[in-house]
Write an enzyme that holds these catalytic residues in place. Structure first.
Site, PDB file in Angstrom:
ATOM      1  N   ASP A  91      39.593  44.884  35.470  1.00 62.51           N
ATOM      2  CA  ASP A  91      38.995  44.537  36.779  1.00 62.51           C
ATOM      3  C   ASP A  91      39.673  45.272  37.929  1.00 62.51           C
ATOM      4  OD1 ASP A  91      41.310  42.905  36.626  1.00 62.51           O
ATOM      5  OD2 ASP A  91      40.321  41.124  37.427  1.00 62.51           O
ATOM      6  N   GLU A 116      39.700  43.279  29.409  1.00 70.75           N
ATOM      7  CA  GLU A 116      40.974  42.753  29.935  1.00 70.75           C
ATOM      8  C   GLU A 116      41.753  43.860  30.639  1.00 70.75           C
ATOM      9  OE1 GLU A 116      41.050  39.503  30.486  1.00 70.75           O
ATOM     10  OE2 GLU A 116      40.917  39.096  28.340  1.00 70.75           O
ATOM     11  N   GLY A 176      48.596  27.524  32.920  1.00 70.82           N
ATOM     12  CA  GLY A 176      49.424  28.501  32.195  1.00 70.82           C
ATOM     13  C   GLY A 176      48.841  28.916  30.862  1.00 70.82           C
ATOM     14  N   ALA A 177      47.580  28.549  30.590  1.00 72.37           N
ATOM     15  CA  ALA A 177      46.967  28.868  29.297  1.00 72.37           C
ATOM     16  C   ALA A 177      46.151  30.151  29.351  1.00 72.37           C
ATOM     17  CB  ALA A 177      46.081  27.706  28.838  1.00 72.37           C
ATOM     18  N   GLY A 178      46.151  30.831  30.503  1.00 73.34           N
ATOM     19  CA  GLY A 178      45.362  32.055  30.631  1.00 73.34           C
ATOM     20  C   GLY A 178      43.881  31.758  30.743  1.00 73.34           C
ATOM     21  N   ASP A 186      38.572  36.456  37.460  1.00 71.27           N
ATOM     22  CA  ASP A 186      38.589  35.001  37.306  1.00 71.27           C
ATOM     23  C   ASP A 186      37.676  34.308  38.315  1.00 71.27           C
ATOM     24  OD1 ASP A 186      40.601  35.900  35.672  1.00 71.27           O
ATOM     25  OD2 ASP A 186      42.212  35.235  36.984  1.00 71.27           O
ATOM     26  N   SER A 192      43.162  28.481  35.550  1.00 68.97           N
ATOM     27  CA  SER A 192      43.232  27.208  36.278  1.00 68.97           C
ATOM     28  C   SER A 192      43.371  27.447  37.781  1.00 68.97           C
ATOM     29  CB  SER A 192      44.409  26.374  35.771  1.00 68.97           C
ATOM     30  OG  SER A 192      45.620  27.102  35.889  1.00 68.97           O
ATOM     31  N   SER A 193      44.092  28.497  38.173  1.00 65.55           N
ATOM     32  CA  SER A 193      44.289  28.705  39.618  1.00 65.55           C
ATOM     33  C   SER A 193      43.011  29.204  40.280  1.00 65.55           C
ATOM     34  CB  SER A 193      45.459  29.645  39.883  1.00 65.55           C
ATOM     35  OG  SER A 193      45.292  30.848  39.185  1.00 65.55           O
TER      36      SER A 193
HETATM   37  C1  GLA Z   1      44.421  37.762  35.059  1.00 60.44           C
HETATM   38  C2  GLA Z   1      43.965  38.218  36.429  1.00 60.44           C
HETATM   39  C3  GLA Z   1      42.602  38.909  36.338  1.00 60.44           C
HETATM   40  C4  GLA Z   1      42.605  39.997  35.285  1.00 60.44           C
HETATM   41  C5  GLA Z   1      43.210  39.473  33.975  1.00 60.44           C
HETATM   42  C6  GLA Z   1      43.361  40.541  32.940  1.00 60.44           C
HETATM   43  O1  GLA Z   1      43.590  36.755  34.569  1.00 60.44           O
HETATM   44  O2  GLA Z   1      43.862  37.120  37.310  1.00 60.44           O
HETATM   45  O3  GLA Z   1      42.229  39.423  37.601  1.00 60.44           O
HETATM   46  O4  GLA Z   1      43.285  41.131  35.738  1.00 60.44           O
HETATM   47  O5  GLA Z   1      44.474  38.858  34.172  1.00 60.44           O
HETATM   48  O6  GLA Z   1      42.130  40.989  32.514  1.00 60.44           O
END
Ligand code: GLA
Length: 368
Positions: free
Chosen positions: A18, A15, A106-108, A156, A111-112
């Site tokens: 990237d 996390e 918005g759930a991480g 993502d 979705s986008s």
């Molecule tokens: C979001 C960003 C990703 C990454 C994560 C954290 O999801 O879109 O590019 O940086 O946060 O790992």
């Protein structure tokens, strides 16, 4: 109409690595965004979404950029993709796009990115079949960064396009950006065979990448790399960290250095060990690092992680950008852990979380 689907993702580990040229290890979810698409030849883009009934957006291809600020926020993602294809010189003469998304917003869970990737694969198949998977990742990211104005890294979109069912995707972001061979590897990730389940707990506390905290972390990582005279924090080692005089930058860099090492360790364990439980401690260490050194966790995320561990999870961590959203937990007994977390949320006065299980699903593909 022809239809395509692109999935959301959870990141097993890696996390905030990237955009530091580091390593990530996501899986794709079976929840995705479906894009139905049909070419037109009158220069118009017509966009609808099942989640925005009655909100049809129509815009001329040659007015996309000029109209950008007047478009509803949700429409900037798919129209950003259309704009990328137009700017890439592909023969788009107009298109109807009908979207239907099942990834919680918005759930991480990206979705986008799922939205951008679904439109990207549809337009690729309709107008530019020569575009490679790697280029699709770049197009979807550019749409999100440049047109929607959200400063994401590559995690993502790579997950949504490149993941394979039953596998975690090991991605070396620097090598991928440089188009080097071996930048990606599909690592078998069969939890069921080991009697394990991966739980997602969506805390319901929305996270928002455009609210400043994410951009601030990116800037701090760049400042730390500059202070160390390195191209990116990917190049830093634990010996470099004491050289950072500023304690905030030192903690941010500590997270990135240790997290990259954890991704490599998890990937290695998945390649060589027969028991995925062994990755659990590394997942929990990742959470603590995101909480204490990178400071992107939130009380609901910390509670969900600690309660999952209390109920017997082998490891648990927040996923995605942070400040809200979801956690994952690696568990033997999904129902017991889920029930425990839901009860503890109720006792603490937090809104009820949404708990569900996930399995590594396929990346973006055509449906019919
Ligand atoms: C979001 C960003 C990703 C990454 C994560 C954290 O999801 O879109 O590019 O940086 O946060 O790992």
């Amino acid at each position: 109409m022809q239809k395509w689907i692109a999935p959301g993702r959870v990141n097993i580990i890696g996390e905030h690595t990237d955009y530091n040229d580091g390593f990530v290890l996501p899986i794709a979810l079976s929840l995705g965004v479906v894009c139905a698409a049909e070419p037109r030849d009158d220069g118009l883009v017509r966009l609808t979404s099942a989640q925005r009934p009655g909100d049809t957006v129509e815009v001329q291809l040659n007015a996309l950029v000029a109209q950008r600020n007047r478009l509803p926020g949700w429409a900037r993602y798919p129209l950003g993709v259309v704009d990328e294809f137009v700017r890439g010189g592909h023969r788009v003469r107009g298109v109807d796009l009908e979207l239907d998304g099942a990834v919680p917003i918005g759930a991480g869970l990206s979705s986008s990115a799922a939205l951008c990737c679904a439109v990207t694969i549809a337009l690729r198949d309709l107008f530019a079949p020569e575009i490679t998977d790697r280029q699709m990742v770049k197009v979807a990211r550019a749409a999100e960064n440049d047109f929607a104005g959200v400063p994401t890294g590559l995690l993502d979109q790579s997950a949504s396009i490149l993941c394979a069912a039953g596998h975690a995707l090991f991605l070396d972001v620097r090598a991928f950006t440089a188009a080097e061979l071996g930048a990606t590897e599909q690592i078998p990730f069969d939890l069921e065979a080991a009697g394990l389940t991966l739980l997602v707990v969506d805390t319901g506390q929305p996270h928002d990448l455009s609210d400043g905290g994410y951009a601030e972390r990116r800037a701090q990582c760049e400042a730390a790399a500059d202070a160390l005279n390195l191209p990116a924090l990917r190049d830093a080692t634990s010996e470099d960290l004491p050289r950072l005089g500023d304690s905030v930058l030192r903690r941010r860099a500590t997270h990135v250095v240790t997290e990259n090492a954890r991704v490599l360790a998890v990937a290695d364990k998945l390649r060589t060990s027969t028991d995925p439980r062994e990755i659990g401690e590394l997942l929990t260490a990742s959470h603590r690092s995101l909480r204490d050194d990178f400071e992107v966790s939130a009380p609901t995320l910390d509670l969900a992680v600690e309660e999952a561990l209390d109920a017997g999870a082998h490891g648990a961590r927040m996923v995605g950008g942070g400040f809200g959203g979801s956690i994952i937990a690696l568990v033997d007994h999904a129902d017991r852990v889920a029930e425990h977390i839901v009860n503890r949320f109720a006792a603490t006065g937090f809104a009820p979380p949404r708990v569900f299980t996930v399995e590594p699903a396929a990346g973006a593909h055509k449906l019919n």
